[in-house]
Design a protein around this motif. Structure first.
Motif, PDB file in Angstrom:
ATOM      1  N   GLY A 120      48.976  19.842  31.906  1.00 40.62           N
ATOM      2  CA  GLY A 120      47.786  20.520  31.412  1.00 40.62           C
ATOM      3  C   GLY A 120      46.790  20.852  32.510  1.00 40.62           C
ATOM      4  O   GLY A 120      45.708  21.362  32.238  1.00 40.62           O
ATOM      5  N   TYR A 121      47.159  20.594  33.761  1.00 43.49           N
ATOM      6  CA  TYR A 121      46.254  20.861  34.874  1.00 43.49           C
ATOM      7  C   TYR A 121      46.008  22.356  34.999  1.00 43.49           C
ATOM      8  O   TYR A 121      46.947  23.151  35.018  1.00 43.49           O
ATOM      9  N   ARG A 122      44.733  22.756  35.098  1.00 43.06           N
ATOM     10  CA  ARG A 122      44.366  24.166  35.258  1.00 43.06           C
ATOM     11  C   ARG A 122      44.104  24.435  36.731  1.00 43.06           C
ATOM     12  O   ARG A 122      43.204  23.857  37.340  1.00 43.06           O
ATOM     13  N   VAL A 123      44.894  25.324  37.295  1.00 42.70           N
ATOM     14  CA  VAL A 123      44.801  25.682  38.704  1.00 42.70           C
ATOM     15  C   VAL A 123      43.564  26.556  38.935  1.00 42.70           C
ATOM     16  O   VAL A 123      43.227  27.414  38.112  1.00 42.70           O
ATOM     17  N   ASP A 124      42.907  26.360  40.058  1.00 40.77           N
ATOM     18  CA  ASP A 124      41.754  27.163  40.471  1.00 40.77           C
ATOM     19  C   ASP A 124      42.287  28.505  40.979  1.00 40.77           C
ATOM     20  O   ASP A 124      42.560  28.668  42.168  1.00 40.77           O
ATOM     21  N   LEU A 125      42.441  29.466  40.066  1.00 38.99           N
ATOM     22  CA  LEU A 125      43.031  30.748  40.443  1.00 38.99           C
ATOM     23  C   LEU A 125      42.155  31.531  41.412  1.00 38.99           C
ATOM     24  O   LEU A 125      42.676  32.155  42.341  1.00 38.99           O
ATOM     25  N   ALA A 126      40.847  31.520  41.216  1.00 41.28           N
ATOM     26  CA  ALA A 126      39.967  32.270  42.124  1.00 41.28           C
ATOM     27  C   ALA A 126      40.071  31.722  43.548  1.00 41.28           C
ATOM     28  O   ALA A 126      40.196  32.489  44.504  1.00 41.28           O
ATOM     29  N   GLY A 127      40.042  30.416  43.693  1.00 40.69           N
ATOM     30  CA  GLY A 127      40.173  29.808  45.018  1.00 40.69           C
ATOM     31  C   GLY A 127      41.542  30.055  45.610  1.00 40.69           C
ATOM     32  O   GLY A 127      41.681  30.324  46.809  1.00 40.69           O
ATOM     33  N   LEU A 128      42.567  29.987  44.774  1.00 38.32           N
ATOM     34  CA  LEU A 128      43.929  30.206  45.249  1.00 38.32           C
ATOM     35  C   LEU A 128      44.139  31.666  45.644  1.00 38.32           C
ATOM     36  O   LEU A 128      44.806  31.954  46.643  1.00 38.32           O
ATOM     37  N   ALA A 129      43.553  32.593  44.894  1.00 38.74           N
ATOM     38  CA  ALA A 129      43.649  34.013  45.253  1.00 38.74           C
ATOM     39  C   ALA A 129      42.996  34.261  46.603  1.00 38.74           C
ATOM     40  O   ALA A 129      43.556  34.975  47.448  1.00 38.74           O
ATOM     41  N   GLU A 130      41.855  33.664  46.829  1.00 35.95           N
ATOM     42  CA  GLU A 130      41.164  33.827  48.114  1.00 35.95           C
ATOM     43  C   GLU A 130      42.033  33.301  49.260  1.00 35.95           C
ATOM     44  O   GLU A 130      42.184  33.956  50.291  1.00 35.95           O
ATOM     45  N   LEU A 131      42.638  32.145  49.052  1.00 38.28           N
ATOM     46  CA  LEU A 131      43.510  31.555  50.065  1.00 38.28           C
ATOM     47  C   LEU A 131      44.742  32.426  50.299  1.00 38.28           C
ATOM     48  O   LEU A 131      45.105  32.717  51.449  1.00 38.28           O
ATOM     49  N   ALA A 132      45.395  32.857  49.235  1.00 38.81           N
ATOM     50  CA  ALA A 132      46.594  33.690  49.357  1.00 38.81           C
ATOM     51  C   ALA A 132      46.262  35.010  50.056  1.00 38.81           C
ATOM     52  O   ALA A 132      46.958  35.420  50.992  1.00 38.81           O
ATOM     53  N   SER A 146      47.743  29.593  29.082  1.00 38.84           N
ATOM     54  CA  SER A 146      46.288  29.776  29.103  1.00 38.84           C
ATOM     55  C   SER A 146      45.801  30.951  28.268  1.00 38.84           C
ATOM     56  O   SER A 146      44.829  30.809  27.528  1.00 38.84           O
ATOM     57  N   VAL A 147      46.438  32.118  28.371  1.00 41.05           N
ATOM     58  CA  VAL A 147      45.941  33.299  27.665  1.00 41.05           C
ATOM     59  C   VAL A 147      45.986  33.040  26.156  1.00 41.05           C
ATOM     60  O   VAL A 147      47.008  32.656  25.618  1.00 41.05           O
ATOM     61  N   GLY A 148      44.866  33.252  25.540  1.00 39.24           N
ATOM     62  CA  GLY A 148      44.744  33.004  24.109  1.00 39.24           C
ATOM     63  C   GLY A 148      44.047  31.684  23.809  1.00 39.24           C
ATOM     64  O   GLY A 148      43.434  31.524  22.758  1.00 39.24           O
ATOM     65  N   ALA A 149      44.140  30.741  24.736  1.00 44.20           N
ATOM     66  CA  ALA A 149      43.468  29.447  24.560  1.00 44.20           C
ATOM     67  C   ALA A 149      42.148  29.420  25.319  1.00 44.20           C
ATOM     68  O   ALA A 149      41.174  28.832  24.850  1.00 44.20           O
ATOM     69  N   ILE A 150      42.130  30.058  26.479  1.00 41.19           N
ATOM     70  CA  ILE A 150      40.916  30.153  27.285  1.00 41.19           C
ATOM     71  C   ILE A 150      40.769  31.597  27.753  1.00 41.19           C
ATOM     72  O   ILE A 150      41.739  32.364  27.766  1.00 41.19           O
ATOM     73  N   ARG A 151      39.581  31.952  28.148  1.00 41.95           N
ATOM     74  CA  ARG A 151      39.334  33.310  28.646  1.00 41.95           C
ATOM     75  C   ARG A 151      39.981  33.457  30.025  1.00 41.95           C
ATOM     76  O   ARG A 151      39.730  32.652  30.920  1.00 41.95           O
ATOM     77  N   VAL A 152      40.775  34.498  30.178  1.00 42.91           N
ATOM     78  CA  VAL A 152      41.450  34.777  31.443  1.00 42.91           C
ATOM     79  C   VAL A 152      41.148  36.227  31.819  1.00 42.91           C
ATOM     80  O   VAL A 152      41.483  37.146  31.072  1.00 42.91           O
ATOM     81  N   ARG A 153      40.526  36.396  32.969  1.00 40.78           N
ATOM     82  CA  ARG A 153      40.183  37.717  33.489  1.00 40.78           C
ATOM     83  C   ARG A 153      40.818  37.863  34.868  1.00 40.78           C
ATOM     84  O   ARG A 153      40.235  37.478  35.879  1.00 40.78           O
ATOM     85  N   PRO A 154      42.033  38.420  34.942  1.00 38.24           N
ATOM     86  CA  PRO A 154      42.756  38.491  36.213  1.00 38.24           C
ATOM     87  C   PRO A 154      41.989  39.167  37.339  1.00 38.24           C
ATOM     88  O   PRO A 154      42.041  38.699  38.480  1.00 38.24           O
ATOM     89  N   ARG A 155      41.293  40.239  37.047  1.00 32.67           N
ATOM     90  CA  ARG A 155      40.541  40.933  38.106  1.00 32.67           C
ATOM     91  C   ARG A 155      39.467  40.032  38.697  1.00 32.67           C
ATOM     92  O   ARG A 155      39.309  39.964  39.910  1.00 32.67           O
ATOM     93  N   ASP A 156      38.712  39.363  37.831  1.00 34.95           N
ATOM     94  CA  ASP A 156      37.645  38.476  38.301  1.00 34.95           C
ATOM     95  C   ASP A 156      38.200  37.313  39.106  1.00 34.95           C
ATOM     96  O   ASP A 156      37.531  36.788  39.987  1.00 34.95           O
ATOM     97  N   LEU A 157      39.422  36.896  38.778  1.00 32.25           N
ATOM     98  CA  LEU A 157      40.042  35.749  39.435  1.00 32.25           C
ATOM     99  C   LEU A 157      40.827  36.132  40.689  1.00 32.25           C
ATOM    100  O   LEU A 157      41.282  35.260  41.420  1.00 32.25           O
ATOM    101  N   GLY A 158      41.023  37.430  40.929  1.00 34.04           N
ATOM    102  CA  GLY A 158      41.780  37.871  42.101  1.00 34.04           C
ATOM    103  C   GLY A 158      43.286  37.841  41.921  1.00 34.04           C
ATOM    104  O   GLY A 158      44.031  37.892  42.896  1.00 34.04           O
ATOM    105  N   VAL A 159      43.749  37.780  40.690  1.00 28.97           N
ATOM    106  CA  VAL A 159      45.184  37.718  40.392  1.00 28.97           C
ATOM    107  C   VAL A 159      45.805  39.099  40.614  1.00 28.97           C
ATOM    108  O   VAL A 159      45.266  40.111  40.171  1.00 28.97           O
ATOM    109  N   ASP A 160      46.947  39.132  41.272  1.00 35.49           N
ATOM    110  CA  ASP A 160      47.647  40.388  41.536  1.00 35.49           C
ATOM    111  C   ASP A 160      48.615  40.763  40.424  1.00 35.49           C
ATOM    112  O   ASP A 160      48.795  41.945  40.125  1.00 35.49           O
ATOM    113  N   ALA A 161      49.270  39.776  39.832  1.00 37.78           N
ATOM    114  CA  ALA A 161      50.182  40.011  38.712  1.00 37.78           C
ATOM    115  C   ALA A 161      50.154  38.788  37.810  1.00 37.78           C
ATOM    116  O   ALA A 161      50.015  37.654  38.294  1.00 37.78           O
ATOM    117  N   LEU A 162      50.279  39.041  36.506  1.00 40.68           N
ATOM    118  CA  LEU A 162      50.204  37.958  35.527  1.00 40.68           C
ATOM    119  C   LEU A 162      51.176  38.267  34.406  1.00 40.68           C
ATOM    120  O   LEU A 162      51.187  39.390  33.883  1.00 40.68           O
TER     121      LEU A 162
END
Length: 182
Positions: A120-132, A146-162
């Motif tokens: 159930g660990y939630r990864v710090d996507l914004a921090g990981l995107a910055e590092l990547a 996560s999607v549907g259970a919590i708010r997920v905004r890929p652009r705000d988080l720096g995600v390239d593909a989801l």
């Protein structure tokens, strides 16, 4: 048999359009950034197979990944002579420094589940995107937990593909899902 109903084709196309629009709205992205897929696995495989791999590249995953987010990368590693590196969790947590130890200038992809299925660990996507991104790598996310259970905004988080299946928190039928590509 009652014959062919041309209106059925139009209705099927409308369902597809409404589904893409709904997924885009849910994620806060453009409709053109959404592809419909049958599962998270299909979406992840589509990304893994589409990248132009070069010998010497590497991919970073974690030691907590569900097989759907590990096997596509190992498959590409075998096909293209690339390395899969594993960021090791610490007490079921995946701090950014665990990833930093594995990522370098030859890392093409960091592939991670947003929420780990076993812990159930939630990864710090914004921090990981910055590092990547600082190393020129893409961040690819399995978001079925996560999607549907919590708010997920890929652009705000720096995600390239989801990639996300529709049957868990979205309460859709099996065989449905979507792929976001920035």
């Amino acid at each position: 048999y009652g014959g062919f109903d041309p209106g059925a084709w139009k209705e099927a196309g409308e369902v597809t359009d409404r589904t893409r629009n709904a997924a885009a709205t849910l994620l806060g992205v453009e409709r053109e950034e959404i592809a419909l897929v049958r599962s998270t696995t299909e979406g992840l495989n589509a990304i893994a197979a589409a990248l132009p791999w070069e010998r010497g590249d590497n991919i970073v995953i974690t030691d907590q990944e569900y097989p759907a987010n590990a096997i596509p990368w190992y498959h590409q590693a075998r096909r293209h002579g690339i390395e899969v590196r594993v960021a090791r969790s610490r007490g079921w947590r995946l701090p950014l420094d665990a990833f930093a130890e594995a990522i370098d200038s030859r890392t093409r992809v960091v592939a991670v589940s947003h929420v780990q299925f076993a812990s159930g660990y939630r990864v710090d996507l914004a921090g990981l995107a910055e590092l990547a991104h600082a190393h020129g790598a893409l961040l690819v996310v399995d978001a079925i937990q996560s999607v549907g259970a919590i708010r997920v905004r890929p652009r705000d988080l720096g995600v390239d593909a989801l990639a996300c299946g529709g049957y868990k928190w979205l309460c859709g039928p099996e065989g449905t899902g979507f792929l976001y590509v920035r």
